[in-house]
Design a protein around this motif. Structure first.
Motif, short mmCIF file in Angstrom:
data_model
loop_
_atom_site.label_atom_id
_atom_site.label_comp_id
_atom_site.label_asym_id
_atom_site.label_seq_id
_atom_site.Cartn_x
_atom_site.Cartn_y
_atom_site.Cartn_z
N TYR A 45 0.84 -1.20 0.00
CA TYR A 45 0.00 0.00 0.00
C TYR A 45 0.88 1.25 0.00
CZ TYR A 45 -3.67 3.25 1.50
OH TYR A 45 -4.56 4.28 1.58
N LEU A 49 1.20 4.14 -2.87
CA LEU A 49 1.00 5.55 -2.54
C LEU A 49 2.18 6.40 -3.00
CD1 LEU A 49 -0.46 7.90 -1.23
CD2 LEU A 49 0.44 7.14 0.97
N HIS A 91 -4.85 8.85 2.09
CA HIS A 91 -4.11 7.59 2.02
C HIS A 91 -3.12 7.48 3.18
CE1 HIS A 91 -5.68 7.58 -2.09
NE2 HIS A 91 -5.42 6.29 -2.10
N TYR A 94 -4.76 6.41 6.35
CA TYR A 94 -5.02 4.97 6.40
C TYR A 94 -3.74 4.22 6.73
CZ TYR A 94 -6.87 0.39 5.28
OH TYR A 94 -7.27 -0.91 5.37
#
Length: 120
Positions: A45, A49, A91, A94
């Motif tokens: 992730y 990003l 993002h 998170y």
């Protein structure tokens, strides 16, 4: 094991479900089960990003924010794409689930979501 099996039976009675084995990936969070530990991570992730924000070629660093950095909303530099900035901040928020050490830096950058600039 009997408690786990009992829980599975109770859940199956209430919900349509299937057991797919050990959890390894859920909501962009990687799950690794060791002998005495459960490790959560979001390296894929985070890499995605970095790529989306054009920072995939940047060098890693040990701290998430420059020490004693003073940002201000009264800036004369050009504005950046506010939509992209908000998306990146979302993002990052998170990512804080598995990287709590970044929470302060993300919260600090979040203060500028209404009027993002190139270089505060």
């Amino acid at each position: 094991m009997e408690d786990i099996n009992s829980f599975k039976r109770e859940m199956a009675a209430c919900f349509q479900m299937s057991v797919l084995g050990a959890l390894s990936y859920y909501l962009d969070i990687e799950v690794r089960l060791g002998k005495e530990e459960l490790m959560l991570g979001q390296s894929a992730y985070a890499s995605k990003l970095l790529e989306q924000s054009g920072m995939d070629e940047c060098k890693p660093c040990m701290t998430s924010m420059e020490e004693r950095l003073k940002l201000t909303k009264a800036s004369t530099v050009a504005k950046v794409d506010a939509t992209l900035y908000r998306s990146i901040i979302g993002h990052l928020r998170y990512l804080v689930h598995t990287r709590p050490d970044t929470a302060f830096a993300v919260g600090y950058a979040r203060r500028f979501m209404e009027d993002p600039r190139e270089d505060h």
